[in-house]
Design an enzyme around this catalytic site. Structure first.
Site, mmCIF file in Angstrom:
data_model
loop_
_atom_site.group_PDB
_atom_site.id
_atom_site.type_symbol
_atom_site.label_atom_id
_atom_site.label_comp_id
_atom_site.label_asym_id
_atom_site.label_seq_id
_atom_site.Cartn_x
_atom_site.Cartn_y
_atom_site.Cartn_z
ATOM 1 N N HIS A 1 3.752 -1.256 3.716
ATOM 2 C CA HIS A 1 3.148 0.063 3.495
ATOM 3 C C HIS A 1 4.290 1.049 3.245
ATOM 4 C CE1 HIS A 1 0.171 3.280 3.928
ATOM 5 N NE2 HIS A 1 1.037 3.919 4.682
ATOM 6 N N ARG B 1 6.678 10.603 -3.911
ATOM 7 C CA ARG B 1 7.584 10.304 -5.029
ATOM 8 C C ARG B 1 7.453 8.830 -5.365
ATOM 9 N NH1 ARG B 1 11.184 13.928 -2.141
ATOM 10 N NH2 ARG B 1 11.776 12.092 -0.960
ATOM 11 N N GLN C 1 4.810 2.801 12.657
ATOM 12 C CA GLN C 1 5.720 3.916 12.430
ATOM 13 C C GLN C 1 6.910 3.367 11.657
ATOM 14 O OE1 GLN C 1 6.483 6.863 11.807
ATOM 15 N NE2 GLN C 1 5.840 7.719 13.767
ATOM 16 N N TYR D 1 3.595 1.189 17.178
ATOM 17 C CA TYR D 1 4.932 1.753 17.358
ATOM 18 C C TYR D 1 5.904 0.713 17.916
ATOM 19 C CZ TYR D 1 2.404 6.093 16.638
ATOM 20 O OH TYR D 1 1.620 7.086 16.084
ATOM 21 N N GLY E 1 -3.227 12.008 16.373
ATOM 22 C CA GLY E 1 -2.538 13.210 15.892
ATOM 23 C C GLY E 1 -1.651 13.772 16.993
ATOM 24 N N ASP E 2 -0.785 14.699 16.612
ATOM 25 C CA ASP E 2 0.103 15.330 17.601
ATOM 26 C C ASP E 2 -0.659 16.407 18.344
ATOM 27 O OD1 ASP E 2 2.313 13.762 17.050
ATOM 28 O OD2 ASP E 2 2.861 15.011 15.329
ATOM 29 N N GLU F 1 1.377 5.537 0.735
ATOM 30 C CA GLU F 1 0.855 6.715 1.434
ATOM 31 C C GLU F 1 1.296 7.995 0.715
ATOM 32 O OE1 GLU F 1 0.984 6.557 5.721
ATOM 33 O OE2 GLU F 1 1.786 8.580 5.755
ATOM 34 N N LYS G 1 -7.707 -0.809 20.749
ATOM 35 C CA LYS G 1 -8.129 -0.387 19.408
ATOM 36 C C LYS G 1 -8.820 -1.552 18.688
ATOM 37 C CE LYS G 1 -4.511 3.158 18.810
ATOM 38 N NZ LYS G 1 -3.252 3.519 18.135
ATOM 39 N N HIS H 1 -6.701 9.185 6.131
ATOM 40 C CA HIS H 1 -6.197 9.384 7.499
ATOM 41 C C HIS H 1 -7.097 10.428 8.161
ATOM 42 C CE1 HIS H 1 -1.818 7.866 6.961
ATOM 43 N NE2 HIS H 1 -2.577 7.368 6.008
ATOM 44 N N SER I 1 0.883 -1.172 0.000
ATOM 45 C CA SER I 1 0.000 0.000 0.000
ATOM 46 C C SER I 1 0.917 1.218 0.000
ATOM 47 C CB SER I 1 -0.934 -0.011 1.216
ATOM 48 O OG SER I 1 -0.199 -0.192 2.402
ATOM 49 N N PHE J 1 13.197 13.898 12.231
ATOM 50 C CA PHE J 1 11.899 13.260 12.432
ATOM 51 C C PHE J 1 12.041 11.982 13.279
ATOM 52 C CE2 PHE J 1 7.933 11.292 10.463
ATOM 53 C CZ PHE J 1 7.099 12.073 11.249
ATOM 54 N N HIS K 1 5.801 4.815 21.056
ATOM 55 C CA HIS K 1 5.463 6.221 20.805
ATOM 56 C C HIS K 1 6.143 7.066 21.892
ATOM 57 C CE1 HIS K 1 3.079 9.914 20.738
ATOM 58 N NE2 HIS K 1 2.781 9.599 19.497
HETATM 59 P P1 FAD Z 1 -2.653 6.994 20.070
HETATM 60 O O1 FAD Z 1 -2.735 5.618 19.546
HETATM 61 O O2 FAD Z 1 -3.896 7.607 20.634
HETATM 62 O O3 FAD Z 1 -1.495 7.008 21.163
HETATM 63 C C1 FAD Z 1 -0.924 8.235 21.659
HETATM 64 C C2 FAD Z 1 -0.360 7.986 23.056
HETATM 65 O O4 FAD Z 1 -1.432 7.809 23.965
HETATM 66 C C3 FAD Z 1 0.493 6.712 23.155
HETATM 67 O O5 FAD Z 1 1.495 6.949 24.128
HETATM 68 C C4 FAD Z 1 -0.498 5.667 23.662
HETATM 69 O O6 FAD Z 1 0.131 4.618 24.357
HETATM 70 C C5 FAD Z 1 -1.398 6.511 24.561
HETATM 71 N N1 FAD Z 1 -2.795 6.005 24.545
HETATM 72 C C6 FAD Z 1 -3.540 5.754 23.449
HETATM 73 N N2 FAD Z 1 -4.781 5.352 23.785
HETATM 74 C C7 FAD Z 1 -4.830 5.365 25.107
HETATM 75 C C8 FAD Z 1 -5.846 5.053 26.036
HETATM 76 N N3 FAD Z 1 -7.076 4.687 25.631
HETATM 77 N N4 FAD Z 1 -5.560 5.156 27.372
HETATM 78 C C9 FAD Z 1 -4.331 5.559 27.767
HETATM 79 N N5 FAD Z 1 -3.306 5.868 26.914
HETATM 80 C C10 FAD Z 1 -3.554 5.776 25.616
HETATM 81 N N6 FAD Z 1 -0.240 12.307 12.085
HETATM 82 C C11 FAD Z 1 -0.976 13.264 11.428
HETATM 83 O O7 FAD Z 1 -1.087 14.382 11.913
HETATM 84 N N7 FAD Z 1 -1.608 12.979 10.249
HETATM 85 C C12 FAD Z 1 -1.536 11.748 9.666
HETATM 86 O O8 FAD Z 1 -2.110 11.534 8.597
HETATM 87 C C13 FAD Z 1 -0.778 10.722 10.322
HETATM 88 N N8 FAD Z 1 -0.684 9.475 9.816
HETATM 89 C C14 FAD Z 1 -0.009 8.504 10.516
HETATM 90 C C15 FAD Z 1 0.012 7.197 10.011
HETATM 91 C C16 FAD Z 1 0.681 6.177 10.692
HETATM 92 C C17 FAD Z 1 0.683 4.786 10.121
HETATM 93 C C18 FAD Z 1 1.369 6.477 11.899
HETATM 94 C C19 FAD Z 1 2.130 5.404 12.620
HETATM 95 C C20 FAD Z 1 1.349 7.774 12.407
HETATM 96 C C21 FAD Z 1 0.656 8.788 11.726
HETATM 97 N N9 FAD Z 1 0.591 10.092 12.233
HETATM 98 C C22 FAD Z 1 -0.136 11.057 11.551
HETATM 99 C C23 FAD Z 1 1.319 10.463 13.452
HETATM 100 C C24 FAD Z 1 0.431 10.340 14.706
HETATM 101 O O9 FAD Z 1 -0.671 11.196 14.593
HETATM 102 C C25 FAD Z 1 1.278 10.708 15.918
HETATM 103 O O10 FAD Z 1 2.258 9.749 16.153
HETATM 104 C C26 FAD Z 1 0.486 11.020 17.198
HETATM 105 O O11 FAD Z 1 1.358 11.589 18.156
HETATM 106 C C27 FAD Z 1 -0.161 9.798 17.831
HETATM 107 O O12 FAD Z 1 -1.282 9.378 17.158
HETATM 108 P P2 FAD Z 1 -1.818 7.870 17.424
HETATM 109 O O13 FAD Z 1 -3.101 7.681 16.732
HETATM 110 O O14 FAD Z 1 -0.734 6.939 17.131
HETATM 111 O O15 FAD Z 1 -2.067 7.998 18.996
#
Ligand code: FAD
Length: 285
Positions: free
Chosen positions: A261, A267, A171, A140, A104-105, A13, A160, A73, A11, A211, A144
């Site tokens: 992926h 590119r 990641q 991750y 998201g961040d 991205e 999830k 996304h 796939s 990064f 993370h």
């Molecule tokens: P989460 O899975 O919510 O996790 C974030 C933190 O919270 C982790 O430490 C986790 O352990 C903790 N946590 C999660 N759920 C819970 C819970 N229920 N209870 C307690 N703790 C919890 N960013 C963008 O802005 N746009 C994008 O399009 C984008 N695409 C991405 C695609 C992939 C495949 C990946 C791996 C990352 C992508 N990111 C993107 C980056 C991502 O948004 C960041 O890494 C962000 O900081 C975390 O998002 P997450 O969904 O992984 O977070």
């Protein structure tokens, strides 16, 4: 579209370009990869909000104009429930069934933002309550940066899945052992959805180092050494990148991994070349 003989699945991205002039080049890149029959093409979602409309439009256009399956996304941090519900309804009405659901961040700005969502799990719960999307999530292998332990990574991934996620993409990583160990740990814990390695072909070493640091991803010295002296030589950097990714994919294939992926960074040439040497072919080849 020509058919593909394949041993592996891929796939790709893309991110929606901010510059409207880059849209033609983006489409050329998507078209280049289309004959490889990817399982889906995903489109990232700008954390700062700058490219959100562009994501929605591009996802819907891919659906309309190609035979590809687009995956949108979607990040939730800082958004209100009403905003996310509207986006979900819009995608569902447009026939989009695949969402990469993310937190998201956290916004850097100090002004208050909506805290309807804290984690990706909150987003998955809402999306699944409204519509039966196919939900892909993040994972991750090197943890993370916000996580306190690897066990927390597995616990969150399990949550999830319980909420309805059916696939995870990791990641990017450069040391394959992190991924292989992560998969072993997932199997031991009864996690049985596909966890697909996120592959980043490095062409801009400086940006990747920054990064990788931010994302807690180890960059081996041997990899950095391969790019030494190539700062002003993008053509050679590209060849080096292909060699590194080919090697990484071969290691993963030898461990039984068949699904990849690619973070294409818009590119297609590098991802196409790597897929080709890995054995992906279109019938016209
Ligand atoms: P989460 O899975 O919510 O996790 C974030 C933190 O919270 C982790 O430490 C986790 O352990 C903790 N946590 C999660 N759920 C819970 C819970 N229920 N209870 C307690 N703790 C919890 N960013 C963008 O802005 N746009 C994008 O399009 C984008 N695409 C991405 C695609 C992939 C495949 C990946 C791996 C990352 C992508 N990111 C993107 C980056 C991502 O948004 C960041 O890494 C962000 O900081 C975390 O998002 P997450 O969904 O992984 O977070």
């Amino acid at each position: 579209m020509s058919q593909v003989s394949k041993k592996i699945s891929v796939s790709f991205e893309f991110f929606p370009p901010k510059d409207p002039n880059a849209i033609n080049s983006l489409w050329a890149n998507i078209k280049r990869l289309e004959p490889l029959d990817p399982t889906f093409i995903s489109v990232t979602y700008g954390a700062g909000g700058s490219t959100r409309e562009n994501t929605h439009n591009l996802v819907k256009e891919i659906k309309k104009k190609t035979n590809l399956k687009p995956a949108a996304h979607l990040t939730c941090i800082g958004s209100t429930q009403a905003e996310i519900e509207k986006i979900a309804e819009d995608y569902w009405e447009a026939g989009i069934r695949d969402i990469v659901a993310l937190r998201g961040d956290k916004p850097k700005q100090k002004k208050p933002f909506s805290n309807d969502f804290r984690y990706a799990t909150d987003l998955i719960a809402l999306l699944k309550k409204k519509f039966d999307f196919n939900i892909t999530v993040s994972a991750y292998p090197e943890m993370h940066p916000d996580s306190l332990s690897l066990e927390q990574e597995y616990d969150v991934l399990k949550k999830k899945i319980d909420l309805g996620a059916c696939k995870a993409i990791t990641q990017f990583f450069f040391e394959s052992n992190f991924f292989i160990d992560f998969i072993d740990g997932a199997i031991k814990r009864g996690i049985n959805i596909p966890i697909v390695p996120g592959i980043l072909p490095v062409t801009n070493c400086k940006k990747t180092i920054e990064f990788a640091k931010k994302m807690n991803c180890n960059m081996p010295k041997s990899l950095l050494k391969m790019f030494e002296g190539l700062d002003s030589d993008p053509d050679t950097r590209k060849l080096v990148a292909a060699t590194i990714v080919y090697d990484q994919c071969q290691t993963l294939i030898s461990e039984g991994i068949e699904d990849f992926h690619f973070y294409t960074l818009n590119r297609a040439d590098l991802s196409f070349a790597i897929c080709h040497i890995l054995g992906l072919r279109t019938l016209k080849d």
